[in-house]
Design a protein around this motif. Structure first.
Motif, PDB file in Angstrom:
ATOM      1  N   GLU A   3     -50.431   0.004  35.712  1.00  0.00           N
ATOM      2  CA  GLU A   3     -49.179   0.682  36.027  1.00  0.00           C
ATOM      3  C   GLU A   3     -48.163  -0.296  36.624  1.00  0.00           C
ATOM      4  OE1 GLU A   3     -47.444   4.278  38.830  1.00  0.00           O
ATOM      5  OE2 GLU A   3     -49.586   4.196  38.452  1.00  0.00           O
ATOM      6  N   ASP A   4     -48.616  -1.192  37.499  1.00  0.00           N
ATOM      7  CA  ASP A   4     -47.727  -2.190  38.085  1.00  0.00           C
ATOM      8  C   ASP A   4     -47.131  -3.095  37.007  1.00  0.00           C
ATOM      9  OD1 ASP A   4     -48.263  -1.173  40.591  1.00  0.00           O
ATOM     10  OD2 ASP A   4     -49.594  -2.807  41.193  1.00  0.00           O
ATOM     11  N   HIS A  52     -46.703  -2.341  33.874  1.00  0.00           N
ATOM     12  CA  HIS A  52     -45.762  -1.517  33.101  1.00  0.00           C
ATOM     13  C   HIS A  52     -44.440  -1.371  33.860  1.00  0.00           C
ATOM     14  CE1 HIS A  52     -44.296   1.599  30.420  1.00  0.00           C
ATOM     15  NE2 HIS A  52     -44.030   2.324  31.486  1.00  0.00           N
ATOM     16  N   ASP A  53     -44.532  -1.088  35.162  1.00  0.00           N
ATOM     17  CA  ASP A  53     -43.326  -0.945  35.983  1.00  0.00           C
ATOM     18  C   ASP A  53     -42.525  -2.246  36.000  1.00  0.00           C
ATOM     19  OD1 ASP A  53     -44.051   1.647  36.547  1.00  0.00           O
ATOM     20  OD2 ASP A  53     -44.760   1.221  38.581  1.00  0.00           O
ATOM     21  N   GLN A  69     -42.423  -4.527  33.667  1.00  0.00           N
ATOM     22  CA  GLN A  69     -41.767  -4.682  32.371  1.00  0.00           C
ATOM     23  C   GLN A  69     -40.550  -3.775  32.264  1.00  0.00           C
ATOM     24  OE1 GLN A  69     -42.427  -7.100  30.064  1.00  0.00           O
ATOM     25  NE2 GLN A  69     -40.453  -6.382  29.329  1.00  0.00           N
ATOM     26  N   GLU A  70     -40.663  -2.552  32.783  1.00  0.00           N
ATOM     27  CA  GLU A  70     -39.522  -1.633  32.793  1.00  0.00           C
ATOM     28  C   GLU A  70     -38.366  -2.233  33.589  1.00  0.00           C
ATOM     29  OE1 GLU A  70     -39.221   2.034  32.010  1.00  0.00           O
ATOM     30  OE2 GLU A  70     -40.788   1.643  30.536  1.00  0.00           O
ATOM     31  N   LEU A  71     -38.671  -2.849  34.736  1.00  0.00           N
ATOM     32  CA  LEU A  71     -37.640  -3.479  35.551  1.00  0.00           C
ATOM     33  C   LEU A  71     -36.996  -4.632  34.794  1.00  0.00           C
ATOM     34  CD1 LEU A  71     -36.068  -3.995  38.163  1.00  0.00           C
ATOM     35  CD2 LEU A  71     -38.024  -5.357  38.955  1.00  0.00           C
ATOM     36  N   ARG A  72     -37.797  -5.464  34.173  1.00  0.00           N
ATOM     37  CA  ARG A  72     -37.250  -6.592  33.407  1.00  0.00           C
ATOM     38  C   ARG A  72     -36.346  -6.098  32.281  1.00  0.00           C
ATOM     39  NH1 ARG A  72     -42.884  -9.881  33.401  1.00  0.00           N
ATOM     40  NH2 ARG A  72     -42.519 -11.038  35.335  1.00  0.00           N
ATOM     41  N   ASP A  73     -36.760  -5.054  31.588  1.00  0.00           N
ATOM     42  CA  ASP A  73     -35.949  -4.484  30.521  1.00  0.00           C
ATOM     43  C   ASP A  73     -34.629  -3.957  31.065  1.00  0.00           C
ATOM     44  OD1 ASP A  73     -38.011  -5.082  28.783  1.00  0.00           O
ATOM     45  OD2 ASP A  73     -38.734  -3.012  28.625  1.00  0.00           O
ATOM     46  N   ALA A  74     -34.677  -3.247  32.187  1.00  0.00           N
ATOM     47  CA  ALA A  74     -33.465  -2.692  32.789  1.00  0.00           C
ATOM     48  C   ALA A  74     -32.524  -3.811  33.232  1.00  0.00           C
ATOM     49  CB  ALA A  74     -33.826  -1.795  33.970  1.00  0.00           C
ATOM     50  N   GLU A  87     -30.634  -5.274  30.348  1.00  0.00           N
ATOM     51  CA  GLU A  87     -29.600  -4.385  29.813  1.00  0.00           C
ATOM     52  C   GLU A  87     -28.481  -4.109  30.810  1.00  0.00           C
ATOM     53  OE1 GLU A  87     -31.577  -0.861  28.477  1.00  0.00           O
ATOM     54  OE2 GLU A  87     -32.924  -1.977  27.150  1.00  0.00           O
ATOM     55  N   ASP A  88     -28.606  -4.606  32.043  1.00  0.00           N
ATOM     56  CA  ASP A  88     -27.631  -4.333  33.098  1.00  0.00           C
ATOM     57  C   ASP A  88     -26.278  -4.954  32.752  1.00  0.00           C
ATOM     58  OD1 ASP A  88     -26.339  -3.736  35.457  1.00  0.00           O
ATOM     59  OD2 ASP A  88     -27.407  -5.224  36.649  1.00  0.00           O
TER      60      ASP A  88
END
Length: 70
Positions: A40-41, A43-44, A46-51, A54-55
């Motif tokens: 889960e960590d 995955h989280d 990777q979600e942060l890196r993706d966000a 896109e910022d």
């Protein structure tokens, strides 16, 4: 249900056993929870890196958000 084997030295194994016992959970529950939390960590992260990728830099104040929500 699958069975998995983890190899570790005796000192680490004793530490894990004691910690699980201290937490009042089985060794299996401790290992399962630790493994799933690690996934889960990752995955989280990777979600942060993706966000972040896109910022666009646009930011809003709390008041602007409250006004938008009405």
């Amino acid at each position: 249900m699958a069975t998995m084997t983890i190899r570790m030295d005796d000192r680490d194994a004793e530490l894990v056993r004691r910690f699980a016992s201290f937490e009042g959970i089985t060794l299996s529950d401790f290992a399962r929870n630790a493994i799933l939390e690690k996934i889960e960590d990752a995955h989280d992260l990777q979600e942060l890196r993706d966000a972040m990728a896109e910022d666009d830099g646009q930011r809003f104040t709390i008041q602007e958000i409250l006004d938008e929500l009405g």
